[in-house]
Design a protein around this motif. Structure first.
Motif, PDB file in Angstrom:
ATOM      1  N   LEU A   1      -4.064 -16.349 -10.394  1.00 25.64           N
ATOM      2  CA  LEU A   1      -3.127 -15.361 -10.927  1.00 25.64           C
ATOM      3  C   LEU A   1      -3.015 -15.472 -12.445  1.00 25.64           C
ATOM      4  O   LEU A   1      -2.729 -16.539 -12.971  1.00 25.64           O
ATOM      5  CB  LEU A   1      -1.743 -15.568 -10.310  1.00 25.64           C
ATOM      6  CG  LEU A   1      -0.593 -14.721 -10.873  1.00 25.64           C
ATOM      7  CD1 LEU A   1      -0.874 -13.241 -10.692  1.00 25.64           C
ATOM      8  CD2 LEU A   1       0.711 -15.099 -10.196  1.00 25.64           C
ATOM      9  N   SER A   2      -3.263 -14.373 -13.120  1.00 26.10           N
ATOM     10  CA  SER A   2      -2.952 -14.305 -14.540  1.00 26.10           C
ATOM     11  C   SER A   2      -1.499 -13.888 -14.664  1.00 26.10           C
ATOM     12  O   SER A   2      -1.116 -12.811 -14.208  1.00 26.10           O
ATOM     13  CB  SER A   2      -3.847 -13.269 -15.231  1.00 26.10           C
ATOM     14  OG  SER A   2      -3.415 -13.068 -16.555  1.00 26.10           O
ATOM     15  N   LEU A   3      -0.674 -14.767 -15.227  1.00 25.55           N
ATOM     16  CA  LEU A   3       0.767 -14.513 -15.257  1.00 25.55           C
ATOM     17  C   LEU A   3       1.132 -13.485 -16.331  1.00 25.55           C
ATOM     18  O   LEU A   3       1.856 -13.769 -17.275  1.00 25.55           O
ATOM     19  CB  LEU A   3       1.516 -15.820 -15.502  1.00 25.55           C
ATOM     20  CG  LEU A   3       1.557 -16.797 -14.338  1.00 25.55           C
ATOM     21  CD1 LEU A   3       2.244 -18.091 -14.756  1.00 25.55           C
ATOM     22  CD2 LEU A   3       2.273 -16.208 -13.138  1.00 25.55           C
ATOM     23  N   LYS A   4       0.630 -12.291 -16.165  1.00 23.98           N
ATOM     24  CA  LYS A   4       0.973 -11.205 -17.075  1.00 23.98           C
ATOM     25  C   LYS A   4       1.583 -10.073 -16.270  1.00 23.98           C
ATOM     26  O   LYS A   4       0.938  -9.505 -15.399  1.00 23.98           O
ATOM     27  CB  LYS A   4      -0.260 -10.731 -17.842  1.00 23.98           C
ATOM     28  CG  LYS A   4      -0.800 -11.764 -18.818  1.00 23.98           C
ATOM     29  CD  LYS A   4      -1.963 -11.229 -19.621  1.00 23.98           C
ATOM     30  CE  LYS A   4      -2.447 -12.281 -20.619  1.00 23.98           C
ATOM     31  NZ  LYS A   4      -3.585 -11.791 -21.427  1.00 23.98           N
TER      32      LYS A   4
ATOM     33  N   HIS B   1       0.834  -1.202   0.000  1.00 28.40           N
ATOM     34  CA  HIS B   1       0.000   0.000   0.000  1.00 28.40           C
ATOM     35  C   HIS B   1       0.870   1.253   0.000  1.00 28.40           C
ATOM     36  O   HIS B   1       0.572   2.224  -0.724  1.00 28.40           O
ATOM     37  CB  HIS B   1      -0.918  -0.010   1.224  1.00 28.40           C
ATOM     38  CG  HIS B   1      -1.674   1.273   1.424  1.00 28.40           C
ATOM     39  ND1 HIS B   1      -2.735   1.636   0.621  1.00 28.40           N
ATOM     40  CD2 HIS B   1      -1.497   2.283   2.332  1.00 28.40           C
ATOM     41  CE1 HIS B   1      -3.190   2.821   1.016  1.00 28.40           C
ATOM     42  NE2 HIS B   1      -2.465   3.231   2.051  1.00 28.40           N
ATOM     43  N   ARG B   2       1.940   1.259   0.772  1.00 28.61           N
ATOM     44  CA  ARG B   2       2.811   2.427   0.874  1.00 28.61           C
ATOM     45  C   ARG B   2       3.661   2.631  -0.392  1.00 28.61           C
ATOM     46  O   ARG B   2       4.252   3.692  -0.554  1.00 28.61           O
ATOM     47  CB  ARG B   2       3.723   2.293   2.096  1.00 28.61           C
ATOM     48  CG  ARG B   2       2.974   2.414   3.422  1.00 28.61           C
ATOM     49  CD  ARG B   2       3.894   2.235   4.619  1.00 28.61           C
ATOM     50  NE  ARG B   2       3.175   2.466   5.869  1.00 28.61           N
ATOM     51  CZ  ARG B   2       3.715   2.358   7.082  1.00 28.61           C
ATOM     52  NH1 ARG B   2       5.004   1.990   7.202  1.00 28.61           N
ATOM     53  NH2 ARG B   2       2.989   2.587   8.166  1.00 28.61           N
TER      54      ARG B   2
ATOM     55  N   ALA C   1      -1.703 -11.613  -1.747  1.00 22.59           N
ATOM     56  CA  ALA C   1      -1.582 -10.164  -1.588  1.00 22.59           C
ATOM     57  C   ALA C   1      -0.876  -9.530  -2.781  1.00 22.59           C
ATOM     58  O   ALA C   1      -1.091  -8.346  -3.082  1.00 22.59           O
ATOM     59  CB  ALA C   1      -0.837  -9.843  -0.296  1.00 22.59           C
ATOM     60  N   MET C   2      -0.029 -10.317  -3.466  1.00 22.27           N
ATOM     61  CA  MET C   2       0.717  -9.796  -4.609  1.00 22.27           C
ATOM     62  C   MET C   2      -0.124  -9.726  -5.880  1.00 22.27           C
ATOM     63  O   MET C   2       0.237  -9.035  -6.828  1.00 22.27           O
ATOM     64  CB  MET C   2       1.944 -10.677  -4.884  1.00 22.27           C
ATOM     65  CG  MET C   2       3.006 -10.688  -3.787  1.00 22.27           C
ATOM     66  SD  MET C   2       3.818  -9.093  -3.566  1.00 22.27           S
ATOM     67  CE  MET C   2       4.478  -8.799  -5.201  1.00 22.27           C
ATOM     68  N   VAL C   3      -1.247 -10.442  -5.923  1.00 25.56           N
ATOM     69  CA  VAL C   3      -2.020 -10.566  -7.161  1.00 25.56           C
ATOM     70  C   VAL C   3      -2.362  -9.220  -7.793  1.00 25.56           C
ATOM     71  O   VAL C   3      -2.130  -9.014  -8.993  1.00 25.56           O
ATOM     72  CB  VAL C   3      -3.296 -11.399  -6.920  1.00 25.56           C
ATOM     73  CG1 VAL C   3      -4.206 -11.353  -8.140  1.00 25.56           C
ATOM     74  CG2 VAL C   3      -2.936 -12.837  -6.591  1.00 25.56           C
ATOM     75  N   PRO C   4      -2.908  -8.253  -7.036  1.00 23.43           N
ATOM     76  CA  PRO C   4      -3.265  -6.982  -7.691  1.00 23.43           C
ATOM     77  C   PRO C   4      -2.067  -6.206  -8.218  1.00 23.43           C
ATOM     78  O   PRO C   4      -2.229  -5.280  -9.018  1.00 23.43           O
ATOM     79  CB  PRO C   4      -3.975  -6.210  -6.562  1.00 23.43           C
ATOM     80  CG  PRO C   4      -4.372  -7.237  -5.557  1.00 23.43           C
ATOM     81  CD  PRO C   4      -3.305  -8.274  -5.618  1.00 23.43           C
ATOM     82  N   PHE C   5      -0.885  -6.562  -7.774  1.00 22.96           N
ATOM     83  CA  PHE C   5       0.316  -5.796  -8.135  1.00 22.96           C
ATOM     84  C   PHE C   5       1.131  -6.464  -9.249  1.00 22.96           C
ATOM     85  O   PHE C   5       2.174  -5.954  -9.640  1.00 22.96           O
ATOM     86  CB  PHE C   5       1.197  -5.597  -6.889  1.00 22.96           C
ATOM     87  CG  PHE C   5       0.531  -4.816  -5.800  1.00 22.96           C
ATOM     88  CD1 PHE C   5       0.675  -3.433  -5.744  1.00 22.96           C
ATOM     89  CD2 PHE C   5      -0.248  -5.451  -4.854  1.00 22.96           C
ATOM     90  CE1 PHE C   5       0.058  -2.706  -4.755  1.00 22.96           C
ATOM     91  CE2 PHE C   5      -0.873  -4.720  -3.843  1.00 22.96           C
ATOM     92  CZ  PHE C   5      -0.726  -3.345  -3.797  1.00 22.96           C
ATOM     93  N   VAL C   6       0.651  -7.609  -9.735  1.00 16.84           N
ATOM     94  CA  VAL C   6       1.388  -8.325 -10.776  1.00 16.84           C
ATOM     95  C   VAL C   6       1.673  -7.450 -12.001  1.00 16.84           C
ATOM     96  O   VAL C   6       2.781  -7.483 -12.550  1.00 16.84           O
ATOM     97  CB  VAL C   6       0.649  -9.613 -11.176  1.00 16.84           C
ATOM     98  CG1 VAL C   6       1.244 -10.206 -12.447  1.00 16.84           C
ATOM     99  CG2 VAL C   6       0.735 -10.634 -10.049  1.00 16.84           C
TER     100      VAL C   6
END
Length: 461
Positions: free
Chosen positions: A128-131, A66-67, A97-102
């Motif tokens: 997870l869409s690996l893009k 978030h930061r 938690a990493m999914v939205p930041f992929v």
């Protein structure tokens, strides 16, 4: 000026210069004072690169993301922090938690003994869409997640893939057309086995080799391919360019025919060979006078390169005895190099001096520490001007090991040879300059004083 008198801008610059890696270190930094907290929270670049390696790091992972703000590329490394109950669950939560930041990932490194494949492949546990359109480096070891082709973004500059006995996975035909900015590629994805080297290219899609330019930014290529396929790759795919660094592998390496089979594609386009480095029994490196690197590897545990056979090939096909001016050898294979030179003595052209690098490790250090002596044949290298010592592991070198190796090098009368120990850690608790002085004194005690520390090491004495 005290720390509390620094302006926020200066304090922020210091934070970014220090750039604490772990999440817990960043959190601690932000809790020193209200001023430090305000500065740290105003620096999304401080939080966009992080390592999670302890439980408390994972507890603050979502907060860290978030930061990091909404725009900066994310560079994350997740390390397994134990083997007890709850570790797998914690890492699953972290991956979720990493999914939205992929889409913002520039680097994502996961180190774990747990099976990561179910996490990547399960639509329920890790949808997870690996893009990752900003991803610059991809490293996969012993993992075969589905959807790998989706992750091959044009932004990728480095790919390292190591998979054993795979039946499907990324191929060169997948990688080159998608990754036009690729600078380094290491691809070991093919099955091992005797006879595999000679397999033809009928099972490989090589249509991409005719594209031009094939890989305009590529300078390092390490592939494990059957020899005919490797030949096609070099002769067709890179017919108009000579790569700076090229590595190839063969199952067996103990016959001269095997050496020639691998050398034909690897040495294509190279100039005069000037360096011969016997890194290990299954790893030989040669370099040409343009600085190009060619690495020859075997991957059969029961096979190894024979120095005599390899040197014979380089002499007969490339006149290496006239052009090589630098050799590197492990002490364990010293006598093999002596044997090779007895059959095909080096006779370098010109008057320029030659050099020898000696690799020593635990065995040699332990032997000398126990009071034993080496039993080596005498090595004769024409116009030898410098001997340097390198370590093939984290051993600390005894001055006695240096002297013991030098005893078996023939030095012509009236000649003095430089000895370089560079940045090698020496045994003992004395300061570095004192230990180098001990080495210098030991060299002077060798009969005839034919050795002296080089100018690189002397200022530290």
């Amino acid at each position: 000026m005290g720390v509390d008198q620094l302006t926020p801008d200066v304090l922020g610059d210091i934070f970014l210069e220090l750039q604490p890696s772990s999440i817990s270190q960043k959190i601690a930094l932000s809790r020193v004072s209200q001023v430090w907290r305000a500065v740290a929270l105003g620096l999304p670049q401080l939080w966009a690169t992080f390592v999670a390696e302890k439980r408390e790091d994972y507890e603050h992972l979502a907060l860290t993301l978030h930061r990091a703000g909404d725009a900066l590329p994310i560079r994350a490394e997740l390390k397994q922090f134990g083997t007890g109950w709850g570790v797998a669950g914690t890492m699953k939560v972290a991956l979720l938690a990493m999914v939205p930041f992929v889409p913002r990932l520039a680097r994502f490194h996961v180190r774990t003994d747990l099976s990561i494949t179910p996490l990547l492949n399960s639509h329920l546990e890790f949808p997870l869409s690996l893009k990752a359109p900003r991803l610059e480096k991809l490293v996969l070891r012993n993992a075969e997640p589905d959807g790998l082709r989706d992750i091959l973004a044009p932004s990728l500059k480095s790919i390292e893939i190591f998979m054993c006995n795979v039946t499907s996975g990324l191929t060169l035909a997948d990688i080159f057309p998608r990754c036009r900015h690729l600078e380094q590629l290491q691809l070991h994805t093919h099955p091992f086995g005797d006879g595999w080297d000679e397999q033809g290219g009928e099972d490989y899609d090589l249509s991409f080799l005719d594209a031009r330019p094939l890989a305009p930014a590529l300078n390092y290529l390490d592939v494990r391919l059957p020899i005919p396929v490797l030949n096609d790759l070099v002769s067709r795919g890179f017919s108009d360019v000579v790569l700076q660094s090229l590595s190839g592998s063969i199952y067996n390496g103990h016959y001269i025919d095997y050496v020639e089979a691998l050398a034909t594609p690897l040495l294509k386009g190279c100039k005069r060979i000037t360096s011969f480095e016997f890194v290990s029994a299954d790893d030989i490196v040669v370099r040409d006078d343009a600085g190009r690197v060619r690495r020859f590897q075997t991957f059969n545990e029961d096979s190894s390169w024979e120095i005599s056979e390899f040197w014979q090939y380089l002499v007969e096909k490339h006149d290496a005895h006239k052009t090589v001016r630098h050799w590197q050898i492990r002490v364990a294979y010293w006598d093999n190099l002596v044997e090779a030179f007895e059959s095909f003595p080096p006779d370098p052209e010109g008057n320029e001096g030659t050099s020898l690098a000696i690799q020593a490790g635990y065995d040699e250090v332990g032997m000398v520490s126990a009071g034993s002596k080496f039993d080596l044949s005498t090595l004769n290298i024409p116009r030898l001007a410098k001997v340097s010592f390198v370590m093939n592991d984290s051993s600390r070198l005894n001055p006695e090991v240096i002297v013991e190796c030098l005893r078996y090098i023939e030095v012509p009368d009236g000649r003095t040879i430089e000895v370089c120990i560079g940045g090698i850690p020496l045994k003992g608790d004395a300061p570095p300059w004192e230990k180098r002085a001990v080495v210098g004194d030991a060299l002077n005690q060798i009969e005839g004083s034919k050795w002296r520390l080089c100018s690189h090491c002397t200022p530290n004495v």
